[in-house]
Enzyme design. Structure first.
Site: not given
Ligand code: NG1
Ligand code: ZN
Length: 550
Positions: A69, A286, A505
């Site tokens: 991504s 992506d 987290p």
């Molecule tokens: P995490 O790293 O769990 O915060 C991030 C994005 C999610 C989601 C995932 C998957 C933020 C704050 N967090 O997750 O919304 O898109 O990546 O790609 O944008």
């Molecule tokens: Zn993506």
């Protein structure tokens, strides 16, 4: 016995894909994601899991996407897609983790046998897997590890080539619905473009075309795919100008560009020099996320993120449903805690739609959205889509309008069900959705932006010794552990007008995320960094305290 499992064959293949020592892999919210050179054994095993899943689901085709991504180019990742294009069922995520962590070939076989026996899998069933990858340089080698895994279990293998993540989700659903009442479309890239282009033209017919849209494709797979889609739509309906479309030069993917860069930094991507009244959007690497933006008269950057798209789409669909006289169809919006407070107020108070808040991660949003007849879900970062329930689809397909106005609204709703990717958030499909709505309304980005003003917000990362000690509740809006920390956060928040802050987290990075919003930019930044400092001091922060605005 062509289809049954030969364990010696698996062991022989696994020797070429040994698991590195001392690494613990976890299938998280975005599958496995990390430095590409650590992924060979993982991808081989994901292939095995895909085959087992297909056997379990009566030989349905399972999708596998190799992408990381918006992550830097040296990273890569992999995720599995269930038959209707949805994310892998949660209970199977643990099997992915178990397989990835099996140290030896014998351990691997043991885990496979466990999965088979726990799920009562008929080993002799044929299996089918379709896979694709994005444009990362590490892709081809990882694909060959995947294919080794698939071949070790004699699966039918469909190579879908270089694609966007949502295209892989689309094609997986197409394969599994071909020739049924729920047929989703032709299982080809061409079929995808045709479906979207036909639907788009139906919605904008008779309306003057808008000014060109600049698209920052993050130097990723979205560039060639958007170009292809634009050809199918035709310049007379939509004028696209691609920037950051160099997906072949190494080092450029997601570098100072793309939806994540723009959303996080709240600034224009590299290479984008738009002027007042220009319109622009960014995809991620992506092409499953999109954000829009423009610059104001005084040069101020203005972001239209996932929350704004949810508001725009929600408002348009509600109007169409009302005009069509389909009051029996309920529309709802699903957000996460990262949604701007002003967007939630707008949706609830102005649009009068029910809004649910769920934990981060597309699968949570998707499942919640399925509870509505029409469920709009978007993450603030620009990932989202609109789901139509079976009931909504049937009604929209069969109902006849009493007046020309009603019939027109029904026609548009019908086209929207084809235009919007029903499997997952899709930057290409979402771009067309936004463009279709703005064309219908004949709105500039500024007019769209005027629905509400975002509260200033800030996202800060804190590196801690162990992020797994952070436990949350209430859709991640409150900390349960470490004990006592939430009370201290509450105290800080209460000192700021319109203050809100929460800590969780990350599921994709080894960090804790702190989000804050408040009435002014200054107050918001202070709150964010004070909470970040608190987390750092009280919960094992390492490597330097975040203190930019203190
Ligand atoms: P995490 O790293 O769990 O915060 C991030 C994005 C999610 C989601 C995932 C998957 C933020 C704050 N967090 O997750 O919304 O898109 O990546 O790609 O944008
Ligand atoms: Zn993506």
């Amino acid at each position: 016995m062509q289809n049954s499992i030969n364990y010696d064959q698996i062991k022989a293949a696994a020797v070429y894909h040994p698991k590195p020592q001392n690494i613990k892999y976890t299938y998280g919210t975005a599958g496995f994601r990390m430095k590409a050179d650590l992924l060979d054994s993982v991808i081989f095993r994901v292939g095995i899991l895909g085959v087992l899943r297909s056997k379990k689901l009566d030989s349905k085709t399972i999708g596998i996407m190799i992408t990381a991504s918006h992550n830097p180019e040296q990273d890569n990742g992999v995720k599995l897609v269930d038959p209707y294009g949805e994310m892998l069922e949660q209970s199977w995520e643990d099997y992915a983790t178990l397989l990835a962590n099996a140290q030896t070939e014998d351990d691997l076989v043991d885990v496979i046998k466990q999965i088979i026996s726990k799920n009562d899998i008929d080993e002799s069933k044929p299996a089918s897997v379709v896979y694709a990858r994005d444009t990362r340089p590490s892709g081809p080698a990882l694909v060959s590890a995947l294919v080794d895994g698939l071949k070790a279990l004699n699966a039918k293998i469909i190579d879908f080539g270089i694609k966007t993540t949502p295209q892989l989700h689309y094609v997986t659903r197409c394969y599994n619905t071909q020739g049924t009442m729920d047929s989703y479309g032709e299982p080809t890239e061409e079929g995808y473009y045709k479906k979207l282009a036909i639907a788009f033209r139906k919605i904008v017919v008779g309306k003057p075309r808008l000014s060109p849209i600049y698209i920052d494709a993050a130097n990723g797979v979205g560039a060639p795919k958007m170009r292809e889609l634009a050809k199918h739509i035709g310049n007379d309906n939509l004028e696209v100008i691609l920037i950051n479309d160099d997906y072949t030069t190494q080092g450029k993917l997601n570098y100072q560009c793309g939806a994540d860069f723009v959303k996080t930094g709240q600034k224009l991507p590299f290479g984008c020099s738009i002027k007042y009244q220009d319109r622009a959007a960014s995809f991620d690497g992506d092409a499953d996320r999109i954000v829009y933006y423009y610059v104001d008269e005084d040069g101020t950057f203005r972001l239209l993120d996932g929350d704004k798209i949810a508001g725009l789409a929600g408002g348009f669909i509600i109007d169409l449903v009302k005009t069509a006289g389909l009051e029996g169809i309920n529309v709802g919006v699903v957000q996460t805690a990262y949604a701007n407070g002003s967007s939630t107020t707008y949706l609830e108070k102005v649009l009068n739609v029910p809004v649910s808040c769920v934990p981060t991660g597309v699968k949570h949003l998707h499942h919640e959205a399925e509870k509505y007849d029409v469920g709009v879900y978007f993450e603030a970062n620009g990932h989202g889509t609109v789901l139509f329930s079976q009931k909504a689809l049937k009604t929209i397909q069969s109902v006849k309008g009493q007046t020309a106005e009603q019939e027109n609204a029904i026609e548009k709703l019908r086209a929207l069900t084809d235009l919007i990717n029903q499997t997952v958030g899709d930057a290409l499909s979402d771009l067309l959705l936004v463009e279709a709505i703005l064309t219908n309304r004949q709105w500039t980005l500024k007019q769209w932006d005027q629905a509400y003003s975002d509260l200033p917000n800030r996202l800060v990362k804190v590196v801690v010794e162990n992020r797994h000690i952070f436990k949350t509740t209430d859709a991640e809006r409150k900390l349960v552990e470490p004990a006592g920390l939430q009370e201290q956060i509450n105290k800080l928040v209460s000192e700021y007008k319109d203050g809100r802050s929460f800590v969780r987290p990350s599921g994709t990075e080894d960090v804790v995320r702190v989000y804050a919003e408040a009435a002014t930019r200054e107050e918001c930044d202070k709150l964010a960094y004070k909470v970040a400092g608190l987390v750092y001091d009280q919960a094992g922060g390492t490597g330097g305290k975040p203190k930019e605005f203190l």
